[in-house]
Write an enzyme that holds these catalytic residues in place. Structure first.
Site, PDB file in Angstrom:
ATOM      1  CB  SER A 236      43.968 -47.497  59.534  1.00 49.44           C
ATOM      2  OG  SER A 236      44.234 -46.932  58.267  1.00 49.44           O
ATOM      3  CE  LYS A 237      51.455 -50.240  60.298  1.00 52.69           C
ATOM      4  NZ  LYS A 237      51.446 -51.646  60.646  1.00 52.69           N
ATOM      5  NE  ARG A 238      43.908 -46.593  54.721  1.00 49.05           N
ATOM      6  CZ  ARG A 238      42.913 -45.765  54.391  1.00 49.05           C
ATOM      7  NH1 ARG A 238      43.150 -44.702  53.662  1.00 49.05           N
ATOM      8  NH2 ARG A 238      41.685 -46.012  54.783  1.00 49.05           N
ATOM      9  N   GLY A 240      48.901 -42.067  59.526  1.00 46.23           N
ATOM     10  CA  GLY A 240      49.965 -41.560  60.387  1.00 46.23           C
ATOM     11  C   GLY A 240      50.148 -42.516  61.543  1.00 46.23           C
TER      12      GLY A 240
END
Ligand code: GLU
Length: 463
Positions: A236-238, A240
């Site tokens: 997921s976004k966290r 990268g």
């Protein structure tokens, strides 16, 4: 002939997981000299957008994933889907059901309490109902036996038919259900090899039953484990950037991203670096891994550095130029740019870094860093003057000629190489860290080099 496909749902940008799926299908088609088809699965009209379609196409193009057919749009094929639903009704593989939603909910609940199977109970299965307003069409799942997914990645996965309910293939408003649309599209597009994320495994037995009922050959399936973050949670976004084009903006080469994504779920011995051609040559379904790939941005960056270094400088003109232009540099393709890249390609992990490092080449009036300016002090003046005099006499700025000039200045001034080289470096680049000064001089050429050395001389003289 192998025919593969990539069927993204246009509900957002192309993310790295989706790109990997596209790559596997594309590589396999290329490897087998087959065909690769692009199909946009846009039947979810609430979530599908044209902007997402555009973003996905742009990302695929940037990655160099080209398609032989399409893009087809699933939403334009509804009549074909409906014709196949009719076929299933006619052949007795499907039936109309007019049970209310509440009734179906109650059946599921009762089933759950009875034997842990939350299923529609088949009330309308044998009623032979005809079409009435509000009726759905359900598929007649065999009551006994098992459906086996013969998966090239995971091996055989067995599903008991008794666990599968008579699922809806057409909603009460007449629109076909996703599983039906996918199967009909895949059949009518002659797709025979389907590689996709293993989040689709649970759909596959239903799809296989549909293939059989429609009298079509079941394609080869391979379900690839999801990509995970370093903490082994789903990517997921966290972890990268997720979007493929974000990597373009961060100065990654498509070949590096491709190499990295393929290696996330496939291997060829312990080889890490692959050119695009090597991937096409070596890709195989057998070597797709069974365990999830872990996305590691640092490894990706290291691989990008390797690809930058391995790419002939001329081939970096086009990808690098937007970064130079964005910084306001008047850069253009040509020998000068080739030279610039040649001095920086072993020291840049991304094109952003390369553009930053190239700044001094494109700056006419060099500004000296505060720390660097200290090297432009009186003891360096005589050496600079002599170098200027000698450089003026050299016609071709070859490395041996430059070296000879430096050696001569070392002898006459009694200064060591470092004491001369560092002021020269500062004069040419404004900083204390840079590629080798001979390399830089060779790129800058006589005129610019002399201009920068004279400016440094003046800087010392006017202090
Ligand atoms: N449209 C589906 C998705 O984006 C792909 C379905 C498939 O590969 O069968 O997840």
């Amino acid at each position: 002939m192998i025919i593969t496909r990539f069927p993204p749902s246009p509900t957002g940008f192309l993310h790295v997981g989706g790109a990997r799926t596209a790559l596997f299908n594309w590589l396999y088609a290329r490897r087998m000299q087959g065909r690769f088809i692009l199909r946009i699965e846009d039947t979810d009209t609430e979530r599908s957008t044209q902007a997402s379609v555009d973003a996905i196409l742009e990302a695929l193009e940037w990655l160099g994933i080209d398609w032989d057919e399409g893009p087809y749009f699933q939403s334009e094929r509804v009549e074909i889907h409906k014709a196949h639903i009719q076929k299933l009704l006619d052949s007795g593989h499907a039936y109309y059901c007019n049970c209310s939603q509440e009734a179906v909910e109650a059946m599921r609940k009762a089933g759950m309490e009875r034997d842990g199977k939350a299923k529609y109970d088949g009330t309308c299965r044998e009623k032979g109902l005809s079409k009435t307003p509000g009726a759905v069409v359900r598929f007649k799942v065999p009551l006994h036996g098992a459906t086996v997914v013969e998966d090239v990645v995971k091996g055989n996965i067995v599903f008991q038919n008794s666990d599968i309910e008579d699922f809806v293939i057409q909603r009460s408003d007449g629109t076909p259900i996703y599983n039906l649309a996918v199967v009909v599209d895949d059949i009518t597009m002659n797709i025979n090899t389907i590689i996709r994320g293993d989040d689709h495994v649970s759909n596959t037995p239903k799809q296989i039953l549909l293939y059989r009922a429609l009298g079509a050959a079941v394609p080869l399936f391979g379900h690839v484990p999801m990509v995970l973050g370093k903490d082994r949670a789903r990517l997921s976004k966290r972890h990268g950037a997720m979007s493929v084009t974000a990597y373009r903006e961060m100065g990654y080469l498509p070949d590096a991203l491709i190499n990295y994504l393929v290696r996330l779920g496939w291997s060829h011995g312990d080889q890490e670096f692959f050119t695009r051609d090597e991937l096409i040559e070596k890709f195989s379904l057998e070597n797709i891994g069974r365990s999830a790939g872990v996305f590691d941005p640092e490894k990706l960056q290291a691989l990008n550095a390797d690809h930058i270094q391995a790419t002939p400088p001329e081939k970096l003109h086009q990808p690098l130029l937007p970064f130079l232009t964005a910084k306001g540099f008047k850069a253009e393709p040509g020998d000068f740019l080739t030279g610039v890249i040649h001095t920086l390609n072993k020291r840049s992990k991304t094109l952003v870094e390369m553009a930053d490092a190239a700044a001094f080449y494109y700056t006419e009036n060099i500004v000296y860093d505060e720390k660097a300016a200290k090297h432009l002090h009186p003891p360096a003046l005589e050496a600079l003057k002599q170098l200027i005099a000698r450089f003026q006499e050299i016609d071709t700025f070859s490395e041996p000629a430059l070296e000879a000039a430096f050696t001569a200045v070392m002898e006459t001034t009694g200064l060591k190489m470092g004491k001369i080289a560092q002021p020269v470096r500062v004069a040419l680049t404004g900083g204390t860290v840079s590629p080798g000064i001979f390399e830089i001089i060779a790129v800058l050429g006589k005129e610019a080099t002399l201009a920068r050395l004279r400016a440094a001389q003046q800087f010392i003289e006017t202090q």
